[in-house]
Structure formats: C-alpha cells, structure tokens
Design a protein around this motif. Structure first.
Motif, short mmCIF file in Angstrom:
data_model
loop_
_atom_site.label_atom_id
_atom_site.label_comp_id
_atom_site.label_asym_id
_atom_site.label_seq_id
_atom_site.Cartn_x
_atom_site.Cartn_y
_atom_site.Cartn_z
N GLU A 170 0.71 -1.20 -0.12
CA GLU A 170 0.39 -0.41 -0.11
C GLU A 170 0.84 1.27 -0.06
O GLU A 170 0.78 2.53 -0.14
N HIS A 171 2.02 1.45 0.35
CA HIS A 171 3.33 2.54 1.32
C HIS A 171 3.47 2.52 -0.50
O HIS A 171 3.89 3.71 -1.07
N HIS A 172 4.49 1.26 -1.17
CA HIS A 172 4.34 1.78 -2.79
C HIS A 172 3.70 2.30 -4.21
O HIS A 172 3.70 2.80 -4.79
N LEU A 173 2.13 1.85 -3.88
CA LEU A 173 0.89 2.68 -4.59
C LEU A 173 0.66 3.99 -3.96
O LEU A 173 0.65 4.59 -5.37
N ALA A 174 0.89 3.97 -2.90
CA ALA A 174 0.43 5.22 -2.41
C ALA A 174 1.79 6.60 -2.97
O ALA A 174 1.97 7.78 -3.07
N ILE A 175 3.10 6.07 -2.87
CA ILE A 175 4.46 6.74 -2.67
C ILE A 175 5.44 5.98 -4.04
O ILE A 175 6.09 5.57 -3.08
N PRO A 176 4.91 6.44 -5.29
CA PRO A 176 5.53 5.59 -5.97
C PRO A 176 7.69 6.16 -6.22
O PRO A 176 7.59 7.66 -5.42
N TYR A 177 8.51 5.05 -6.87
CA TYR A 177 9.57 5.80 -6.54
C TYR A 177 9.18 7.05 -7.47
O TYR A 177 9.41 7.12 -8.71
N ASP A 178 10.17 8.27 -7.38
CA ASP A 178 10.44 9.25 -7.90
C ASP A 178 11.60 9.18 -9.06
O ASP A 178 13.22 8.41 -8.79
N THR A 179 11.51 8.81 -10.55
CA THR A 179 11.89 8.70 -11.49
C THR A 179 12.95 9.09 -11.92
O THR A 179 14.37 9.14 -12.81
N ARG A 180 13.16 10.62 -11.35
CA ARG A 180 14.09 11.08 -11.66
C ARG A 180 15.70 10.73 -11.07
O ARG A 180 17.28 11.26 -11.03
N TYR A 181 15.33 9.67 -9.62
CA TYR A 181 16.43 9.26 -9.17
C TYR A 181 16.45 8.21 -9.67
O TYR A 181 15.70 6.90 -10.57
N GLY A 182 17.40 6.92 -9.32
CA GLY A 182 17.61 5.84 -10.24
C GLY A 182 18.83 5.65 -10.74
O GLY A 182 18.79 6.07 -11.89
N ARG A 183 19.52 4.24 -11.04
CA ARG A 183 20.58 4.15 -11.86
C ARG A 183 19.48 3.28 -13.02
O ARG A 183 18.86 3.34 -12.95
N GLY A 191 19.76 6.60 -5.18
CA GLY A 191 18.78 7.41 -4.47
C GLY A 191 17.20 7.28 -4.24
O GLY A 191 16.49 8.20 -3.55
N GLU A 192 16.77 6.19 -4.93
CA GLU A 192 15.44 6.26 -5.23
C GLU A 192 14.44 5.85 -3.67
O GLU A 192 13.59 6.30 -3.45
N GLU A 193 15.62 4.62 -3.08
CA GLU A 193 14.73 4.20 -2.30
C GLU A 193 14.92 5.49 -1.20
O GLU A 193 14.17 5.48 -0.02
N THR A 194 16.02 5.49 -1.19
CA THR A 194 15.96 6.13 0.05
C THR A 194 15.04 7.84 0.08
O THR A 194 15.27 8.32 1.18
N VAL A 195 15.11 8.36 -1.43
CA VAL A 195 13.75 9.15 -0.85
C VAL A 195 12.30 8.54 -0.74
O VAL A 195 11.37 9.33 0.47
N PHE A 196 12.36 7.47 -1.20
CA PHE A 196 11.37 7.32 -0.87
C PHE A 196 10.80 6.62 0.65
O PHE A 196 10.02 7.11 1.57
N MET A 197 12.38 5.97 1.33
CA MET A 197 11.74 5.54 2.87
C MET A 197 11.37 7.00 3.76
O MET A 197 11.04 6.74 5.42
N GLN A 198 12.38 7.88 3.59
CA GLN A 198 12.30 9.70 3.81
C GLN A 198 10.36 9.71 4.23
O GLN A 198 10.78 10.71 4.60
N GLU A 199 10.59 10.00 2.94
CA GLU A 199 9.11 10.12 2.68
C GLU A 199 8.39 9.46 3.93
O GLU A 199 7.04 9.68 4.29
N LEU A 200 8.34 7.74 3.50
CA LEU A 200 7.80 6.96 4.75
C LEU A 200 7.73 7.29 5.97
O LEU A 200 6.72 7.86 6.69
N LEU A 201 9.22 8.28 6.49
CA LEU A 201 9.39 8.63 8.05
C LEU A 201 8.52 9.80 7.62
O LEU A 201 8.24 10.06 9.22
#
Length: 305
Positions: A170-183, A191-201
């Motif tokens: 449910e958290h992934h559906l609410a907050i997709p990975y930001d496609t500006r980041y990521g290899r 950094g895509e997972e870092t941005v995602f988890m910072q938003e969760l926190l």
C-alpha cells in the motif's frame, strides 16, 4: 500473500544465481508467495534464464521498456499480488531463512510498514587489500549495509537498500519511486529508495532493522577499483545535489564557491595521502567524489534552466 520482487538489466548470469538461491528458501507452511521479475530491456539472455525457472518457482516476469531502475521498481509494485513486497536485486543471493525472517518480523511488529536487513559484500576474485581496509568509509558505494542491532529505522543516517528490504505494498502504491533518481544504463545516480523511505518516515510510517536476514551482494572485479568507486560516489553526490541544492551568493559555473573549495581540498588531500600511503585516504576519496557529483548536478541544472 507476499511478493518477492527484483528488477534486472543485462545480468543474465547474476539473475540465475539469485533465482537459484530463491529455490532454496525455507517457505513457512501455508504461505502464499510469488516471485516477480521486471526485465528492463536486457539485451542478453535474461529472458531465457527467466523461462527456465517458471517450473521451479512461482515466477511471473514482465518487460518494462522505460529505462531506469525506478521505472522498473514502480512496475514491479503495480504487478505484485502480495500485500507485502520483499525486495531484492539481480546481483544478490539470499539465504534459506530470508523469507521466514521477514514474515516473523511483520508478525512481531504489525505496527511497522517496512523492514530492512544487512547486505554483505561477496567479492569475486581476490579483492585488493586497500579496498578491504577502506570499507568503513566506502563500503556503501559497493552496496554494503551494516546492521549493528535490531531496532527502529530512522534513528541514524543509515537506511535500508532496496536489495534487502520489505514494504507493505500500500505504501508503494501511495508513494511511487521518483524517476528522477535511480540508476540507468551509463549512470550511477541512485537514491530512489532513500527518497522513498525518507517520505515514509516523514509521514510517520514505522520501520525496523532485522539483523538475521543478511543477503550477499556480488562485487565483480571491475568494481574493485578506484575508478569505479569514484564514479559510484560521484553518483551519490549528484543525487545529493538533486535533493539538497547547494546555494550561495558567490558561485562559479552555477556551483557555490564553498563547494568548489570543498571538492578541491578533498581531492588534493586524497591524492597526497594516497601517494604517501597514509591511512584515511578512502574518506578523502569519498569526500572529493561526492563534492564533484554535487558540482556536476548544479552545472547541469544551470544549463537546463
């Protein structure tokens, strides 16, 4: 139901090792599970490898044509059928207790939305002594995650890496990975997972570390070099430049003078200490490369504005 998800690009040999390790999982009785793999335009034999595992694993795989790990991970979240997504990567091998360890964690902490575990480096060949000596300073650039104890995520700077974490879908559906980041092919900006988890926190979603679910992350010989580490750390700097734009009234080519000074000082210190075989040059390498990455980000953003 739980979904084990991985994304891959041009790593047929490694994805085969990952899938082999998944066939050895200790699956709790009665647990419904699946494996979802997103093929992000691999030009090698990845499809044939995936086909060969459909009779050995509850595997479904899909082609994502938008290039980049963030696009592929968002596709995996959409295709997943599980309420929980247990993430890993194509250059990982898991241990038999991996799945059970995460299931036990969710059962013990139903108030948590995500969990993360350690990532141990598995070097191919014999790694150089200087690399092993500097892992405290540069291990993150190779994917290393050390978890000293079980406990809440967010109390320190370390956050889980996508290759060993579990998140309620449910958290992934609410907050997709930001496609500006990521290899992407040719780019080591992550950094895509870092941005995602910072938003969760930030939203108050709780996470916890679990020590007893380590995974093995392959480090091929070509990544055991200063040149590769510089590129990877520069990618970290570029990511930081996107997240935290450096500003100053005094700048040169779009980057603040203090950032140029920081980069040049760290670069000079790295070169001198390495030449003198003085300990601590690994931290100087990291500082210099990250600063150059932040400068590159600022210069490119200046040109595009």
């Amino acid at each position: 139901m739980i979904t084990i998800a991985a994304c891959t690009w041009n790593r047929a040999r490694y994805i085969e090792l990952l899938l082999n390790s998944l066939t050895r999982l200790d699956v709790p009785a009665g647990l419904e599970w699946e494996v979802v793999v997103i093929n992000n335009n691999s030009p090698d034999g990845t499809t044939a490898v995936l086909d060969s595992f459909t009779s050995r694993l509850p595997l479904r795989f899909f082609l994502e044509t938008q290039q980049g790990i963030a696009f592929a991970r968002n596709r995996a979240a959409l295709e997943a059928r599980g309420d929980i997504i247990l993430w890993t990567d194509d250059d990982i091998q898991v241990k038999p207790n991996w799945l059970r360890g995460y299931m036990d964690a969710f059962a013990a902490h139903p108030d948590c939305g995500f969990f993360g575990g350690p990532v141990e480096l598995q070097f191919e060949g014999v790694p150089p002594a200087w690399l092993l000596a500097g892992l405290d300073a540069i291990g993150d650039a190779l994917g290393q995650v050390r978890v000293p104890r079980n406990g809440p995520i967010g109390e320190g700077p370390q956050l889980p890496f996508n290759c060993n974490m579990a998140v309620r879908r449910e958290h992934h559906l609410a907050i997709p990975y930001d496609t500006r980041y990521g290899r992407k092919a040719g780019s080591l900006v992550s950094g895509e997972e870092t941005v995602f988890m910072q938003e969760l926190l930030r939203l108050g979603v709780r996470g916890r570390w679990i020590r007893d679910v380590p995974v093995l992350h392959a480090v091929p010989v070509e990544r055991q070099s200063i040149a590769y580490l510089r590129r990877a750390l520069k990618g970290v700097g570029y990511e930081l430049g996107l997240r935290y734009p450096a500003r100053s009234k005094l700048d040169f080519l779009g980057a603040p003078l203090w950032l140029w000074r920081e980069a040049l000082t760290s670069e000079a210190r790295f070169r001198w200490r390495k030449l003198a075989r003085s300990p601590g040059w690994h931290s100087d390498l990291a500082g210099a490369a990250i600063s150059w990455g932040r400068i590159e980000c600022r210069m490119q953003n200046r040109q595009s504005n």
